[in-house]
Design an enzyme around this catalytic site. Sequence first.
Site, PDB file in Angstrom:
ATOM      1  N   MET A 106       0.849  -1.195   0.000  1.00 22.32           N
ATOM      2  CA  MET A 106       0.000   0.000   0.000  1.00 22.32           C
ATOM      3  C   MET A 106       0.882   1.242   0.000  1.00 22.32           C
ATOM      4  SD  MET A 106      -3.034  -1.144   2.672  1.00 22.32           S
ATOM      5  CE  MET A 106      -1.932  -2.019   3.807  1.00 22.32           C
TER       6      MET A 106
ATOM      7  N   GLN B  74       7.664  -4.972  -3.978  1.00 21.88           N
ATOM      8  CA  GLN B  74       6.843  -4.787  -5.160  1.00 21.88           C
ATOM      9  C   GLN B  74       7.466  -3.714  -6.048  1.00 21.88           C
ATOM     10  OE1 GLN B  74       2.824  -2.838  -5.569  1.00 21.88           O
ATOM     11  NE2 GLN B  74       2.201  -4.947  -6.025  1.00 21.88           N
TER      12      GLN B  74
ATOM     13  N   CYS C 161      -2.094  -1.223 -10.095  1.00 23.39           N
ATOM     14  CA  CYS C 161      -2.311   0.148  -9.627  1.00 23.39           C
ATOM     15  C   CYS C 161      -2.833   1.018 -10.774  1.00 23.39           C
ATOM     16  CB  CYS C 161      -1.010   0.736  -9.097  1.00 23.39           C
ATOM     17  SG  CYS C 161      -1.170   2.442  -8.508  1.00 23.39           S
TER      18      CYS C 161
ATOM     19  N   HIS D 240      -6.277  -8.988  -7.392  1.00 28.75           N
ATOM     20  CA  HIS D 240      -7.256  -8.076  -6.800  1.00 28.75           C
ATOM     21  C   HIS D 240      -8.539  -8.271  -7.603  1.00 28.75           C
ATOM     22  CE1 HIS D 240      -8.185  -3.749  -5.223  1.00 28.75           C
ATOM     23  NE2 HIS D 240      -9.263  -4.492  -5.294  1.00 28.75           N
TER      24      HIS D 240
ATOM     25  N   GLY E 255      -8.630  -7.969  -2.210  1.00 29.05           N
ATOM     26  CA  GLY E 255      -9.721  -7.073  -2.558  1.00 29.05           C
ATOM     27  C   GLY E 255     -10.928  -7.222  -1.646  1.00 29.05           C
TER      28      GLY E 255
ATOM     29  N   GLY F 111      -5.514  -5.627   2.824  1.00 26.68           N
ATOM     30  CA  GLY F 111      -4.884  -4.324   2.744  1.00 26.68           C
ATOM     31  C   GLY F 111      -5.360  -3.395   3.834  1.00 26.68           C
TER      32      GLY F 111
END
Length: 340
Positions: free
Chosen positions: A21, A73, A103, A174, A215, A236
């Site tokens: 995140m 990541q 993203c 996600h 998600g 998340g």
Amino acid sequence: MSAPPRPSHYSQGPLFAVAPMIDWTDRRCRFFHRLLAPDALLYTEMIVADAVLHGDRERLLGFDAAEHPLALQLGGSDPAKLAEAARIAEGFGYDEINLNVGCPSDRVQSGAFGACLMLQPALVGECLAAMRDAVSIPVTVKCRIGVDEQDPEAALDALADAAAEAGVSAIWVHARKAWLQGLSPKENRDIPPLDYGRVHRLKARMPGMFIGLNGGLTSVRMAAEQLPGLDGVMMGRGAYGNPSDLAEVGPLIHGRPAQPVDYPALLSQTVDYAAAHMARGGRLAQVTRHMVGLFQGQPGARRWRQILSERAGRPDATPDLILEAFSHVELAPPTAENAA
């Protein structure tokens, strides 16, 4: 020369991960989350490959050994740059390199990476193959089920096939589309409908591939309910907003006896960590900003949040402020279920 292969965290049963995140899962956050969830896989924020190649690598890539297992990541779409960034990261001791294909921010769209890459599965495969050839640690991908008007059945299959051909160790999905136009990154986390069934169908189609779901999972219990038929789950904002829930990973994901959190011991370790961080020139608020949600629902939680939010940023703030804030919290007594 590449380091010898290390045992993969992907071969040890169901896997629980805290999602990458941006602006949240920095090294201070990860150290704190590790205290609550010893078995979780932790992820860095997304770091663009160019930043790794040309930026302050210690600031960008440095971490505490306690954070293992830890995945970096990366963002980017140039196979050679991603491969070199992965090689550098392996030298820092990361346990996994993950490619961001999910993203939807304006920043990644202008750089033609992130969720945009859902439209270019062949390029994703080239990027992943280059990274895979550059390192001995697992290379993975995190994607959406599609973008814009794509058919999620065809789009996710194409991406997953390219990733598998490249030799990835895991595909994290996600379970929403991303809309590249018309929705903000925040709206893209909430408005496109969730489709967990699509991720389960991907696993049924690729039984030999590690498939993890991300998600809309707001608690460890909700995540655990999705595990049958999948290999891993990733939380998340739920993990960040209510970090105490991470203590449920052991019993709900791995079937271990439940244990109450030893908050005095946990906060003592955090005070020591904050003191070391400040001795290196850091600020207390960089540590405490990740802790404000810790005591959700407990008497005194509001005062805990107030003290950390209002005073940790002051020039004279010291790590003992954490213990002062904790003195206002009234912990609920252990229940028969978790007092074992």
